[in-house]
Each structure stands twice: as structure tokens, then as C-alpha cells.
Design a protein around this motif. Structure first.
Motif, PDB file in Angstrom:
ATOM      1  N   VAL A 169       1.252  -0.828   0.245  1.00  0.00           N
ATOM      2  CA  VAL A 169      -0.142   0.188   0.225  1.00  0.00           C
ATOM      3  C   VAL A 169       0.638   0.821   0.151  1.00  0.00           C
ATOM      4  O   VAL A 169       1.710   1.020   0.449  1.00  0.00           O
ATOM      5  N   PRO A 177      -6.785   0.690   1.758  1.00  0.00           N
ATOM      6  CA  PRO A 177      -6.271  -0.463   1.523  1.00  0.00           C
ATOM      7  C   PRO A 177      -6.294  -1.091   0.873  1.00  0.00           C
ATOM      8  O   PRO A 177      -5.676  -1.959  -0.027  1.00  0.00           O
ATOM      9  N   THR A 179      -6.146  -1.251  -2.502  1.00  0.00           N
ATOM     10  CA  THR A 179      -4.747  -0.137  -3.881  1.00  0.00           C
ATOM     11  C   THR A 179      -4.522  -0.452  -5.196  1.00  0.00           C
ATOM     12  O   THR A 179      -4.216  -0.472  -5.687  1.00  0.00           O
ATOM     13  N   ASN A 207      -1.202  -5.157   0.662  1.00  0.00           N
ATOM     14  CA  ASN A 207      -2.943  -4.147   0.575  1.00  0.00           C
ATOM     15  C   ASN A 207      -3.537  -5.267  -0.016  1.00  0.00           C
ATOM     16  O   ASN A 207      -3.128  -6.485   0.868  1.00  0.00           O
ATOM     17  N   THR A 236      -3.995   4.260   4.577  1.00  0.00           N
ATOM     18  CA  THR A 236      -4.641   2.982   3.793  1.00  0.00           C
ATOM     19  C   THR A 236      -3.437   1.670   4.630  1.00  0.00           C
ATOM     20  O   THR A 236      -3.580   0.440   4.389  1.00  0.00           O
TER      21      THR A 236
END
Length: 349
Positions: A169, A177, A179, A207, A236
């Protein structure tokens, strides 16, 4: 129990970056750790603060020419050169090996929960070797076996950038998160080999898609060594409630990251971060994970610390804050030490 007694609490910590700092400082034998250094972690500070052990991470630096502004709210990190990462990884592992060989009475490399307990009893810092971002490991996983033989017992497949194993992330706030894509085929092979070897697979920096790949493929407890609660600070790097529920269902654990921007409600990277910000996260994690699923993962020498802690010397102030908030002595002991030891007994032996 009196505060003075609580200040003697031993702490096992889920993450520090002192090895990469020593490497950048050119200290191939880790001299600064033993003799005092300008950072969060050294031997005297560990002893003063009750830091009895933790995950000592190997982390390969981002090229300064392409690194984003470290104070920016959004930071996306590009992939790094694997050849350079191979050299940096080996050099940082060697620093720890030299340290434990030179001063076994002060620091020990531990590969099991029993060895960690023995190090504590002997008054030595217990070092669990961890790799954060596996750019120094190739797709055939030869290096994984070499580092395992050298004592590696934990790794995170990615840092906050992409590599051959998956996608980390970026540092962004407020943001999800979720992403990008999940584990690559090489990442799935890495997960399977880690489980075969008894190497903990860390979900911090991975992620959301990668997290769910691990949750689907793994038969082990889900562990994030140094993360926080997204519901409290929507960065994130923090885990959503849905992710925390999956960690709880697996019997897993989250170590609370002390990095200010991951704790504060405003997401700012500011040291004037109060103990209450940390307690917000601890309370939320305890509600989702239970008293056996929450520990500490400071990110010493890798993040901006709240000034009330400052360094390992300030850990008793966090213990005091937990006591003042009404945490029972047994819960404090579990958060500070026992939950990590119980998890490591299940994951690495």
C-alpha cells in the motif's frame, strides 16, 4: 499494582528498523547499538525501557532520486532494483549475525519462543530476524532457504511498493487499503514455502487484495506485526474492520504501530501525538481481536514516534498510560509480552 512496578514490564515488540539504520550509517558490526546512537533503539535504551526483544527487520532503502517527499500526505513508492536489494539484504543480515556473535550476553538471535524466554531470563535482548519487503529474495526462493538457515523466522512479502511477490500500500490518508492487485504467483509460492519452513508471513504493508489472498490460502493465524485500525485512522497502512475480523477468526494478532500518522485522527505526521491516540487504537483492536490478539509493533527507527515515548526508553510511559486507562495488570502483560510469545510458539515453534 503500583505504577513503579508496572514500569518494569518486559516488552516484546513487533517491529524495528535499527538494522537498516546501522547499515546506512556504515556500522557493519552494529557498534552504535552497543555504544549509544542517535536513534530509537540501543542497548542502554532497551534496558532502561524494558525492551526485552522484538522483530529486527531488514529493509532495503528507496532510491533517494525517486523517493517522494517524506512529509507528504500521499506517498507512492516505486519498485527498487533487485540486484541492489540482494546486496543490502545480505549486508543487514550480516550486521545482526556479527552483533550476536560479538555480544551474546547483550543480544541473542532467537528462532523459537523458548529461546526468546531464555534470552529474557539471561538479560539479553531477544532478536527475531525479519525481512520487510522481499526484493532481496528471487522468484526461485533460493535466498529464502539461505536466510532461514541463518535464522530468519519472519518476513513481509512487500513493503509499500510493488515487487515480484505482490503490491504494497502507498502511504495515503484518508484512503482505503484496496489499492491494487493481490499476490502474484511467485507471492503464492513464497507463502506456501514460508508455511512449510515455519516462517511467519507478515501482512503489514500488504494491500487489501493481497491480504485476502493470504487469508484464503493460508492455514495459519493471520498476523500484522505493525499496523493499526483503519476505523480509528483511515490510512492505507491500517486494517479495516473486515480485515480485523478475519484476523480474529484465524486466531491471529496485530501489533500496534506507534507511527504518529497512523495513530492520529487527522493523519498528520506530528510528534505531538497524545497517549489517547494510541489508546483509541488499542481499544478498537481489543474489541475486534480480543485480549489475546493485540500486541505492540512500534516501528522504532522506521517512523516518527509520539514525543511522549520518543524511543525505547519511553516505553514505560505507554505502560503507565494503559494502567491509567484502567487496563488490568494481566492484560498489560499480555499486550506487552505474552501475546507475541504465544503467537510465535504457534507460528515458528
Amino acid at each position: 499494582m503500583r505504577i513503579a512496578e508496572m514500569e518494569q514490564q518486559h516488552i516484546f515488540d513487533g517491529h524495528n528498523d535499527v538494522l537498516s539504520c546501522l547499515w546506512r550509517e556504515g556500522q557493519s558490526a552494529g557498534e552504535g547499538f552497543f555504544n549509544g546512537r542517535d536513534g530509537h533503539l540501543d542497548l542502554a535504551g532497551c534496558r532502561a525501557g524494558g525492551f526485552a526483544g522484538g522483530f529486527f527487520a531488514v529493509w532495503c532503502s528507496t532510491d533517494p532520486a525517486t523517493a517522494p517527499d517524506p512529509m507528504a500526505q500521499f506517498r507512492e513508492f516505486p519498485a527498487i532494483d533487485p540486484a541492489r536489494a540482494h546486496l543490502e539484504t545480505a549486508a543487514q543480515v550480516a550486521i545482526l549475525l556479527r552483533m550476536v556473535r560479538a555480544r551474546p550476553e547483550a543480544i541473542r538471535l532467537c528462532t523459537s519462543a523458548a529461546q526468546i524466554e531464555a534470552a529474557r531470563a539471561a538479560g539479553a535482548v531477544a532478536a527475531l530476524l525479519h525481512i520487510e519487503g522481499c526484493e532481496g529474495i528471487g522468484a526461485e526462493l533460493d535466498e529464502l532457504h539461505l536466510y532461514h538457515a541463518a535464522g530468519l523466522r519472519s518476513l513481509g512479502p512487500v513493503w509499500s511498493r510493488p515487487n515480484i511477490f505482490g503490491h504494497g500500500v502507498p502511504f495515503n490518508f484518508p484512503a482505503s487499503p484496496d489499492t491494487g492487485p493481490g499476490l502474484t504467483e511467485a507471492g503464492k509460492r513464497l507463502l506456501a514455502e514460508c508455511e512449510s519452513l515455519g516462517v511467519l508471513f507478515d501482512l503489514s504493508h500488504l494491500n487489501e487484495a493481497g491480504f485476502w489472498d493470504v487469508a484464503r490460502l493460508s492455514g495459519r493465524p493471520l498476523v500484522a506485526t505493525h499496523s493499526g485500525a483503519h476505523a480509528m485512522t483511515p490510512a492505507t497502512r491500517n486494517l479495516t474492520d473486515k480485515q480485523l475480523d478475519a484476523v480474529a477468526e484465524s486466531g491471529g494478532l496485530v501489533g500496534l504501530n506507534f507511527g504518529c500518522q497512523f495513530l492520529r485522527q487527522d493523519g498528520q505526521k506530528r510528534a505531538d501525538t497524545a497517549p489517547e491516540e494510541m489508546l483509541r487504537h488499542l481499544e478498537h483492536l481489543l474489541a475486534r481481536l480480543g485480549e489475546g490478539g493485540v500486541a505492540l509493533g512500534s516501528d522504532f527507527d522506521g517512523a516518527l514516534m509520539p514525543e511522549f515515548i520518543g524511543s525505547a526508553r519511553g516505553l514505560p510511559k505507554l505502560v503507565t498510560a494503559m494502567q491509567a486507562a484502567g487496563y488490568a495488570p494481566e492484560l498489560i502483560r499480555r499486550i506487552c509480552w505474552q501475546n507475541w510469545l504465544d503467537m510465535l510458539a504457534k507460528t515458528i515453534g
